[in-house]
Design an enzyme around this catalytic site. Structure first.
Site, PDB file in Angstrom:
ATOM      1  N   PHE A 145      -5.612  -2.034  -4.265  1.00 15.76           N
ATOM      2  CA  PHE A 145      -6.859  -2.640  -4.653  1.00 15.76           C
ATOM      3  C   PHE A 145      -7.385  -3.413  -3.718  1.00 15.76           C
ATOM      4  CE2 PHE A 145      -4.056  -5.864  -6.260  1.00 15.76           C
ATOM      5  CZ  PHE A 145      -4.883  -7.091  -6.016  1.00 15.76           C
ATOM      6  N   SER A 198       2.678  -1.730  -3.413  1.00 13.88           N
ATOM      7  CA  SER A 198       3.849  -2.688  -3.520  1.00 13.88           C
ATOM      8  C   SER A 198       4.807  -2.007  -3.239  1.00 13.88           C
ATOM      9  CB  SER A 198       3.882  -2.973  -5.184  1.00 13.88           C
ATOM     10  OG  SER A 198       3.723  -1.778  -6.021  1.00 13.88           O
ATOM     11  N   CYS A 202      -1.876  -8.969   1.729  1.00 15.68           N
ATOM     12  CA  CYS A 202      -0.457  -8.690   1.942  1.00 15.68           C
ATOM     13  C   CYS A 202       0.022  -9.497   3.224  1.00 15.68           C
ATOM     14  CB  CYS A 202      -0.282  -7.128   2.372  1.00 15.68           C
ATOM     15  SG  CYS A 202      -0.990  -6.789   4.011  1.00 15.68           S
TER      16      CYS A 202
HETATM   17  P1  NAD Z   1       0.352  -0.958  -6.312  1.00 14.28           P
HETATM   18  O1  NAD Z   1       1.330  -0.450  -5.730  1.00 14.28           O
HETATM   19  O2  NAD Z   1       0.098  -1.428  -7.814  1.00 14.28           O
HETATM   20  O3  NAD Z   1      -0.690   0.189  -6.266  1.00 14.28           O
HETATM   21  C1  NAD Z   1      -1.159   1.019  -5.053  1.00 14.28           C
HETATM   22  C2  NAD Z   1      -1.571   2.510  -5.393  1.00 14.28           C
HETATM   23  O4  NAD Z   1      -0.277   2.900  -5.912  1.00 14.28           O
HETATM   24  C3  NAD Z   1      -2.540   2.578  -6.263  1.00 14.28           C
HETATM   25  O5  NAD Z   1      -3.418   3.487  -5.788  1.00 14.28           O
HETATM   26  C4  NAD Z   1      -2.029   3.009  -7.523  1.00 14.28           C
HETATM   27  O6  NAD Z   1      -2.847   3.755  -8.372  1.00 14.28           O
HETATM   28  C5  NAD Z   1      -0.559   3.734  -7.191  1.00 14.28           C
HETATM   29  N1  NAD Z   1       0.287   3.547  -8.192  1.00 14.28           N
HETATM   30  C6  NAD Z   1       0.490   2.496  -9.075  1.00 14.28           C
HETATM   31  N2  NAD Z   1       1.538   2.625  -9.701  1.00 14.28           N
HETATM   32  C7  NAD Z   1       2.052   3.895  -9.326  1.00 14.28           C
HETATM   33  C8  NAD Z   1       3.199   4.733  -9.792  1.00 14.28           C
HETATM   34  N3  NAD Z   1       4.113   4.363 -10.992  1.00 14.28           N
HETATM   35  N4  NAD Z   1       3.379   5.947  -9.370  1.00 14.28           N
HETATM   36  C9  NAD Z   1       2.301   6.361  -8.527  1.00 14.28           C
HETATM   37  N5  NAD Z   1       1.531   5.561  -7.863  1.00 14.28           N
HETATM   38  C10 NAD Z   1       1.277   4.387  -8.460  1.00 14.28           C
HETATM   39  O7  NAD Z   1      -0.403  -1.893  -5.534  1.00 14.28           O
HETATM   40  P2  NAD Z   1      -1.716  -2.961  -5.745  1.00 14.28           P
HETATM   41  O8  NAD Z   1      -1.683  -3.656  -6.735  1.00 14.28           O
HETATM   42  O9  NAD Z   1      -2.882  -2.071  -5.656  1.00 14.28           O
HETATM   43  O10 NAD Z   1      -1.808  -3.697  -4.343  1.00 14.28           O
HETATM   44  C11 NAD Z   1      -0.942  -4.895  -3.940  1.00 14.28           C
HETATM   45  C12 NAD Z   1       0.186  -4.399  -3.243  1.00 14.28           C
HETATM   46  O11 NAD Z   1      -0.031  -3.950  -1.891  1.00 14.28           O
HETATM   47  C13 NAD Z   1       1.047  -5.917  -2.922  1.00 14.28           C
HETATM   48  O12 NAD Z   1       2.323  -5.729  -3.086  1.00 14.28           O
HETATM   49  C14 NAD Z   1       0.481  -6.002  -1.182  1.00 14.28           C
HETATM   50  O13 NAD Z   1       1.419  -6.646  -0.640  1.00 14.28           O
HETATM   51  C15 NAD Z   1       0.778  -4.557  -0.963  1.00 14.28           C
HETATM   52  N6  NAD Z   1      -0.226  -4.258   0.311  1.00 14.28           N
HETATM   53  C16 NAD Z   1       0.546  -4.158   1.345  1.00 14.28           C
HETATM   54  C17 NAD Z   1       0.115  -3.846   2.615  1.00 14.28           C
HETATM   55  C18 NAD Z   1       0.529  -3.685   3.796  1.00 14.28           C
HETATM   56  O14 NAD Z   1      -0.051  -3.340   4.738  1.00 14.28           O
HETATM   57  N7  NAD Z   1       1.838  -3.728   3.977  1.00 14.28           N
HETATM   58  C19 NAD Z   1      -1.486  -4.125   2.642  1.00 14.28           C
HETATM   59  C20 NAD Z   1      -2.166  -4.331   1.401  1.00 14.28           C
HETATM   60  C21 NAD Z   1      -1.426  -4.466   0.127  1.00 14.28           C
END
Ligand code: NAD
Length: 499
Positions: free
Chosen positions: A149, A226, A281
Site C-alpha cells: 500500500f 511485509s 521501507c
Molecule cells: P503486506 O505484506 O500486508 O501486503 C503486500 C501485498 O501482499 C498486498 O498486495 C496484499 O494484498 C498482499 N497480501 C497481504 N496478506 C497476504 C497473505 N496473507 N497472502 C497473500 N498475499 C497477501 O504489506 P503492506 O502493509 O501493504 O506494506 C507494508 C510493508 O511493505 C512493510 O513491511 C514495508 O517495509 C514493506 N515494503 C518493502 C519495500 C522494499 O522494497 N523492501 C518497499 C515498500 C514496502
C-alpha cells in the site's frame, strides 16, 4: 459508495466474486470506495487475455515498445496532479510526497525507454571453425506483480515498466487498500499505445495472490510487502517453478558519529523518521548515536524539531509534514507498540499518544514519538513499527553501532552520519545491508542503479530496476550456429572444445 473495478483486457470489469474490501480516506476515517476481491476464476480470465496478447507484443520491435514508454512518461506528467490527489486520498500521504511517489516510478519508466540497448545480446564471431555463437534476451511471457500500500504508484511502475519493455504481459495485483492509482496507470498505458491485455489490474487479497502463485502460465512474480508474506510468496512461487523476487520489511539504522554535524543529522532523522508517517521501507526507525555525549546532543536537537512537526490531511497541501497512517488497525498496532516500549523500559521523550486534530477526530492520525534508551531485546527495536516512532539506541563505540545494525534481521537500508571519510568507508564496506547512505538518510538508488535489501528484507538474487530488471524479466538463449560449408566431415561423437 463508489465500487472500484478490475482492469482486464482493456476494460474496467466489475468484481464477480461477491467479496469486497473497504477503501478508506485515512484523513477522515470514512469508507470512500469498495474494492473487489478477485476469485481464482477472475484471475484466470486476465491470464488468458495476457497469454493471447503477449506473442504479438514480444514480436513488436523493442524501439516501438520503448516509444509507448516515452508517451506514457508524457501522460504521467500531464496527469501528475490528478494521480497525486487520488493517491493521497486513499493513502493519506501529503500531496508533495504523493507527487514524489509518481515521480520515482516515472524515472524507472524513463530508464526503460532505453530497453533496446539493455536487450541487446552478445555475439562471438568465429567461436570455432565457421561457427558463430550468440545469445539473446527473450521475454518470459506472462508475468505478475504483487505490491504494497505504501507506494501505490512507484512500485507498480518499477515492475510493469521493465516487464513490458522486455516484451512480457504483466498482471498487477495492487494493495487492496489503495487500488485507484494502479487502475489509472493501466488506463494511461493504453492511452500511451499499449495494446489491451498486456497490463491488467486484478484487485484482491490472498485468494488472488494464491491464484497467481499457482497459475501454470504465469512465469514470474515480483513481490514487495511485509517479510512474512514475502517469505510465503517466495517459497510457494519457487516451488511452483516460477522466477520470484520478493522484497520485505525493514528496520533501518542511522549511525551518528561524535564528529557528525548534529543539526544536519537531526534534520535528516526528522525527515527520514517521520516523513510519510514512517510508512516507508527506507524510513529510518532507529537512531544510533555513538557515545552518551553524542546521544545527549542529538536528543536535544531532535526534540524541538519533532515537537514542531505539522501533522494533517493532504488537503492542507504544503502546510503539513506528514498525514495519517493507512488504517485504524495500523494506528492501533503502532500505539500498541508504543505502550510495549514504555512497559519494557524505554524512555518516551516525545509522546504523541494524545494527538488529535480538530475536525479530523476519526482520521487515522498518529502523533510523533521519540524513544531514548531503547535496547535490542525490546519489541519496538525488533519489530518494524511502520509509523511515526523513532527509537534511539545508544552505542558505546563505532564497533558496537556497526554490530547492532549487522545483527538485526532486516537489511534494507542504513546510514552513517560523520565527517570522517575513513569511518564512512569502513561502514559502507563492512555492513551487511543492501543500501547505504553516507550523510544521506534515505539512500534510495536512482532508476539506473538497482534497489534491494539483504537478509530478511530481500529474497531472490536480482534487485528491482536498473540493469537487474532486464535480467529478471528476460531469459537468455544462446545459439551456436554453423552454416552448411562446415558440415562435411560426418558426425562428431565427442563433446568437443572449440578448435
Ligand atoms: P503486506 O505484506 O500486508 O501486503 C503486500 C501485498 O501482499 C498486498 O498486495 C496484499 O494484498 C498482499 N497480501 C497481504 N496478506 C497476504 C497473505 N496473507 N497472502 C497473500 N498475499 C497477501 O504489506 P503492506 O502493509 O501493504 O506494506 C507494508 C510493508 O511493505 C512493510 O513491511 C514495508 O517495509 C514493506 N515494503 C518493502 C519495500 C522494499 O522494497 N523492501 C518497499 C515498500 C514496502
Amino acid at each position: 459508495m463508489q465500487e472500484l473495478t478490475h482492469y482486464i483486457n482493456g476494460a474496467h470489469v466489475k468484481g464477480t466474486s461477491g467479496r469486497f474490501s473497504d477503501v478508506f480516506n485515512p484523513a477522515t476515517g470514512e469508507v470512500q470506495a469498495r474494492c473487489p476481491l478477485a476469485s481464482a476464476e477472475e484471475l484466470a480470465e486476465a491470464v488468458a487475455a495476457a497469454q493471447a496478447a503477449q506473442p504479438a507484443w514480444a514480436a513488436t520491435n523493442p524501439q516501438r515498445r520503448a516509444r509507448v514508454m516515452m508517451e506514457f512518461v508524457r501522460l504521467l506528467n500531464r496527469d501528475m496532479d490528478k494521480l497525486a490527489e487520488a493517491l493521497s486520498r486513499e493513502h493519506g500521504k501529503t500531496l508533495p510526497d504523493a507527487r514524489g511517489d509518481v515521480q520515482r516510478g516515472l524515472e524507472v519508466v524513463e530508464y526503460c525507454i532505453g530497453a533496446p540497448q539493455m536487450l541487446k545480446g552478445e555475439f562471438t564471431d568465429s567461436a570455432g571453425p565457421g561457427i558463430d555463437m550468440y545469445s539473446m534476451r527473450q521475454p518470459l511471457g506472462v508475468t505478475a506483480g504483487i505490491t504494497p500500500f505504501n507506494f501505490p504508484a512507484m512500485i507498480p511502475m518499477w515492475m510493469f515498466a521493465p516487464a513490458l519493455a522486455c516484451g512480457n504481459a504483466f498482471i498487477l495485483k495492487p494493495s487492496e487498500r489503495d487500488p485507484s492509482v494502479p487502475l489509472m496507470l493501466a488506463e494511461l498505458m493504453e492511452e500511451a499505445g499499449l495494446p489491451k491485455g498486456l497490463l491488467q489490474v486484478v484487485n484482491g487479497d490472498k485468494v488472488a495472490v494464491d491464484a497467481i502463485l499457482d497459475h501454470p502460465v504465469i512465469q514470474s512474480i515480483g513481490f514487495v510487502g511485509s517479510t512474512p508474506i514475502a517469505e510465503y510468496i517466495y517459497g510457494r512461487g519457487c516451488s511452483n517453478g516460477k522466477r520470484v523476487q520478493c522484497f520485505g520489511g525493514a528496520k533501518n539504522h542511522m549511525i551518528v558519529m561524535p564528529d557528525a554535524d548534529m543539526d544536519q543529522a537531526a534534520d535528516a532523522l526528522v525527515g527520514a523518521g517521520y516523513g510519510a508517517a514512517g510508512e516507508r521501507c527506507m524510513a529510518i526507525s532507529v537512531a544510533v548515536p555513538v557515545g552518551d555525549e553524542t546521544a545527549d546532543r542529538l536528543i536535544e536537537k531532535l526534540v524541538p524539531r519533532i515537537e514542531k512537526l505539522k501533522v494533517g490531511p493532504y488537503t492542507a497541501g504544503n502546510d503539513v509534514d506528514y498525514g495519517p497512517v493507512v488504517t485504524a488497525e495500523a494506528k492501533a498496532r503502532i500505539l500498541g507498540l508504543v505502550e510495549s516500549g514504555i512497559a519494557q523500559g524505554a524512555d518516551l521523550v516525545v509522546d504523541g499518544r494524545d494527538f488529535s486534530l480538530q475536525g479530523y477526530e476519526s482520521g487515522f492520525f498518529v502523533g510523533p514519538h521519540l524513544f531514548d534508551r531503547v535496547t535490542p531485546d525490546m519489541d519496538i527495536y525488533r519489530q518494524e513499527i511502520f509509523g511515526p516512532v523513532l527509537s534511539t539506541v545508544r552505542a558505546g563505540s563505532y564497533e558496537e553501532a556497526l554490530k547492532l545494525a549487522m545483527d538485526h534481521e532486516y537489511g534494507n537500508g542504513t546510514a552513517i552520519f560523520t565527517r570522517d571519510g575513513d569511518a564512512a568507508r569502513d561502514f559502507a564496506h563492512r555492513i551487511n545491508i543492501g543500501m547505504v547512505g553516507i550523510n544521506v538518510p534515505i539512500p534510495v538508488p536512482l532508476a539506473y542503479h538497482t534497489f534491494g535489501g539483504w537478509k530478511k528484507s530481500g529474497f531472490g538474487d536480482l534487485n528491482q530496476h536498473g540493469p537487474d530488471a532486464f535480467k529478471f524479466y528476460t531469459r537468455t538463449k544462446t545459439v551456436t550456429a554453423r552454416w552448411p560449408s562446415g558440415i562435411k566431415d560426418g558426425g562428431e561423437f565427442n563433446f568437443k572444445a572449440m578448435d
